[in-house]
Enzyme design. Structure first.
Site, PDB file in Angstrom:
ATOM      1  N   TYR A  23      74.031   1.201  -0.389  1.00 38.87           N
ATOM      2  CA  TYR A  23      74.979   1.663  -1.373  1.00 38.87           C
ATOM      3  C   TYR A  23      76.092   2.378  -0.755  1.00 38.87           C
ATOM      4  O   TYR A  23      76.602   3.364  -1.287  1.00 38.87           O
ATOM      5  CB  TYR A  23      74.179   2.622  -2.224  1.00 38.87           C
ATOM      6  CG  TYR A  23      73.116   1.702  -3.142  1.00 38.87           C
ATOM      7  CD1 TYR A  23      73.640   1.082  -4.167  1.00 38.87           C
ATOM      8  CD2 TYR A  23      72.029   2.031  -2.894  1.00 38.87           C
ATOM      9  CE1 TYR A  23      72.786   0.417  -5.061  1.00 38.87           C
ATOM     10  CE2 TYR A  23      71.005   1.244  -3.915  1.00 38.87           C
ATOM     11  CZ  TYR A  23      71.428   0.598  -4.856  1.00 38.87           C
ATOM     12  OH  TYR A  23      70.709  -0.023  -5.668  1.00 38.87           O
TER      13      TYR A  23
ATOM     14  N   TYR B 286      65.463   2.609 -13.781  1.00 33.01           N
ATOM     15  CA  TYR B 286      65.470   2.154 -12.513  1.00 33.01           C
ATOM     16  C   TYR B 286      64.047   1.790 -11.832  1.00 33.01           C
ATOM     17  O   TYR B 286      63.095   2.535 -11.730  1.00 33.01           O
ATOM     18  CB  TYR B 286      66.286   3.246 -11.500  1.00 33.01           C
ATOM     19  CG  TYR B 286      66.313   2.746 -10.234  1.00 33.01           C
ATOM     20  CD1 TYR B 286      67.407   1.985  -9.724  1.00 33.01           C
ATOM     21  CD2 TYR B 286      65.405   3.103  -9.125  1.00 33.01           C
ATOM     22  CE1 TYR B 286      67.469   1.232  -8.374  1.00 33.01           C
ATOM     23  CE2 TYR B 286      65.409   2.484  -7.864  1.00 33.01           C
ATOM     24  CZ  TYR B 286      66.383   1.486  -7.625  1.00 33.01           C
ATOM     25  OH  TYR B 286      66.401   0.989  -6.486  1.00 33.01           O
TER      26      TYR B 286
ATOM     27  N   ASP C 237      55.378   2.709 -13.932  1.00 33.08           N
ATOM     28  CA  ASP C 237      56.295   2.721 -12.513  1.00 33.08           C
ATOM     29  C   ASP C 237      56.447   4.169 -12.469  1.00 33.08           C
ATOM     30  O   ASP C 237      57.148   4.958 -12.687  1.00 33.08           O
ATOM     31  CB  ASP C 237      57.584   2.010 -12.523  1.00 33.08           C
ATOM     32  CG  ASP C 237      58.347   2.325 -11.308  1.00 33.08           C
ATOM     33  OD1 ASP C 237      57.855   3.024 -10.439  1.00 33.08           O
ATOM     34  OD2 ASP C 237      59.426   1.740 -11.079  1.00 33.08           O
TER      35      ASP C 237
ATOM     36  N   LYS D 215      57.119   6.086  -3.264  1.00 33.74           N
ATOM     37  CA  LYS D 215      57.776   7.035  -2.679  1.00 33.74           C
ATOM     38  C   LYS D 215      56.845   8.443  -1.915  1.00 33.74           C
ATOM     39  O   LYS D 215      56.900   8.494  -0.769  1.00 33.74           O
ATOM     40  CB  LYS D 215      58.626   7.942  -3.506  1.00 33.74           C
ATOM     41  CG  LYS D 215      59.688   6.678  -4.026  1.00 33.74           C
ATOM     42  CD  LYS D 215      60.851   7.581  -4.496  1.00 33.74           C
ATOM     43  CE  LYS D 215      62.250   6.558  -4.409  1.00 33.74           C
ATOM     44  NZ  LYS D 215      62.467   5.615  -5.557  1.00 33.74           N
TER      45      LYS D 215
HETATM   46  C1  LIG Z   1      62.614   4.249  -5.701  1.00 41.81           C
HETATM   47  C2  LIG Z   1      62.125   3.726  -6.976  1.00 41.81           C
HETATM   48  C3  LIG Z   1      61.857   2.468  -6.948  1.00 41.81           C
HETATM   49  C4  LIG Z   1      61.893   1.475  -5.884  1.00 41.81           C
HETATM   50  O1  LIG Z   1      61.365   1.976  -4.706  1.00 41.81           O
HETATM   51  P1  LIG Z   1      61.663   1.463  -3.076  1.00 41.81           P
HETATM   52  O2  LIG Z   1      60.715   1.715  -2.305  1.00 41.81           O
HETATM   53  O3  LIG Z   1      63.075   1.858  -2.924  1.00 41.81           O
HETATM   54  O4  LIG Z   1      61.867  -0.359  -3.257  1.00 41.81           O
HETATM   55  C5  LIG Z   1      61.188   1.641  -8.129  1.00 41.81           C
HETATM   56  N1  LIG Z   1      60.795   2.677  -9.086  1.00 41.81           N
HETATM   57  C6  LIG Z   1      61.364   3.692  -9.198  1.00 41.81           C
HETATM   58  C7  LIG Z   1      60.771   4.733 -10.361  1.00 41.81           C
HETATM   59  C8  LIG Z   1      61.632   4.584  -7.986  1.00 41.81           C
HETATM   60  O5  LIG Z   1      62.167   5.594  -8.197  1.00 41.81           O
END
Ligand SMILES: *Cc1c(COP(=O)(O)O)cnc(C)c1O
Length: 429
Positions: A27, A155, A249, A278
């Site tokens: 980015y 996202y 997610d 994460k």
């Molecule tokens: C960071 C994030 C992703 C993507 O994870 P990556 O390890 O960067 O591919 C997907 N969903 C959410 C909610 C995120 O915060």
């Protein structure tokens, strides 16, 4: 710093207008972006730069380092695993770190979530959830159920299918429209009108919808937008009524960020699938997991080999990653992390509250260990980020949001420094 400079074969004209080195950065407009800061080491909540400066990390390395950096316990466990087996393939083979981690995750999650599929990144864990959902309906003889509903402000990652789930305008991927599967992006059902609209959408199109994908409680990278747990209970009811999957997610919010281990627990809603990444390894190694309910899993148990889940990343269930995740879970069990996350809510609120009076501030909101100051506009994002570095802080505003998502073990004086930096920068806007 001299990274990449003076390498044989690199001419001045190769480098003109570009930062030195061979790395293409994330980015980042490589033509104009300032050189990245070189990090020499990390410790606790601090990033020590090669030039001798040290920064207080306000965002825990993209929200991963929940125990702070370089935690001695995680390091010790990793060193022991490293000497035995850094990696082995997962097809046809298994190992104790993966088996134990899967069991531990299942124990922590609500009852029905009981099968864990490991991957190496968050985006891929969301892709796997989508594939599980669509393939589950295929196995049930309903191959037309293959589209997904996501929400404005969402996202879910940078890969093609996950880009399609992100907010089509505000998100980072608007320019790729047309390249991706056509998304069904709805308003988050927070009002009577949006609940009606959402119910109507499902009523009209449930026969082609496989699942609903949502970041529970906090839409993070899309603008740090919070919603009430009731929204999730509503989604569960609608998903059940129309026979579509509900996918949480929890890549951003999982592992204590909201003050709950998982956001689904705050809402007392059990999704059909959940994605984690994460903070899974305490910010040490790349690892992700998609966890499905028994029902979803059992739809794959057929005599037809093609009914099996067709996925298997090369580095899935990496033993070092699994070991780090196990060590991180040990720390959640042995140290008062969730209490710390809840206490951070009050500390962040107290320290960021003065920003409410600022004329450029639209909103100040805090949930668990997430503190957000939203301003009316940001003209020079890069300049703002550099200013925070001058103030000894690693704070990276996204869009109009100056936000803190620090390590859960951050000390009071470090938090003071971060909040003071935000108030200082606001006055300079
Ligand atoms: C960071 C994030 C992703 C993507 O994870 P990556 O390890 O960067 O591919 C997907 N969903 C959410 C909610 C995120 O915060």
């Amino acid at each position: 710093m001299s990274l990449g400079e003076g390498r044989p074969g690199t001419t001045d004209s190769d480098r003109r207008g570009h930062p030195p080195g061979a790395v293409w950065r994330p980015y980042t407009q490589m033509k104009t972006a300032p050189a990245p800061l070189e990090v020499a080491r990390t410790e606790g909540c601090r990033i020590h730069l090669a030039d001798g400066r040290s920064l207080v990390d306000g965002i825990a390395s993209w929200w991963t380092a929940c125990h702070g950096y370089n935690h001695p316990y995680i390091r010790e466990r990793l060193e022991a695993q490293l000497s035995k087996m850094p990696h082995v393939m997962f097809g046809g083979l298994t190992h104790a770190p993966a088996e134990t981690l899967a069991e531990r995750l299942v124990e922590l999650l609500p009852g029905a979530l009981s099968r864990v599929f490991f991957t190496e990144s968050g985006s891929v864990s969301v892709e796997v959830a989508l594939k599980m959902s669509a393939q589950c309906w295929m196995n049930h003889g309903q191959p037309d159920k293959r589209r997904f509903v996501s929400f404005r402000g969402a996202y879910h990652g940078d890969t093609f299918a996950t880009m399609a789930l992100c907010d089509p305008e505000e998100g980072m991927h608007a320019r790729f429209r047309g390249l991706m599967p056509e998304p069904l992006v709805a308003e988050l059902p927070t009002t009577e009108a949006s609940r009606q609209a959402f119910s109507s959408l499902l009523e009209a199109r449930a026969s082609e919808i496989a699942g609903i994908v949502v970041e529970p409680l906090v839409q993070a990278a899309g603008g740090f937008i919070f919603h009430d747990p009731e929204v999730l209970r509503f989604l569960r009811r609608v998903a059940d009524a129309h026979r579509v999957h509900l996918i949480f997610d929890e890549i951003a919010v999982g592992f204590g960020r909201t003050g709950w281990m998982f956001a689904c627990q705050a809402a007392e809603v059990v999704p059909d699938m959940i994605t984690l990444s994460k903070a899974l390894t305490g910010g040490t190694l790349p690892l992700a997991a998609t966890i499905a309910t028994r029902d979803v899993f059992e739809s794959f148990l057929r005599d037809d080999p093609k009914a099996a889940l067709m996925h298997g990343p090369t580095y899935m269930a990496n033993p070092l990653g699994c070991t780090a995740a196990l060590a991180s879970l040990d720390l959640f069990a042995s140290e008062p992390r969730l209490e710390a996350a809840r206490a951070l809510e009050a500390s962040l609120e107290a320290r960021l509250a003065p920003a409410r009076a600022h004329p450029r501030v639209i909103d100040v909101r805090v949930l668990g260990a997430i503190g957000v100051v939203e301003v009316d506009r940001v003209n020079d994002l890069e300049g703002l980020r550099r200013r925070f570095v001058d103030l000894g802080c690693w704070i990276r505003p996204i869009g109009r949001c100056l936000y803190l998502m620090p390590s859960l073990v951050i000390a009071a004086d470090e938090l003071d420094q971060l909040a003071t930096a935000i108030l200082t920068v606001l006055d300079e806007l």
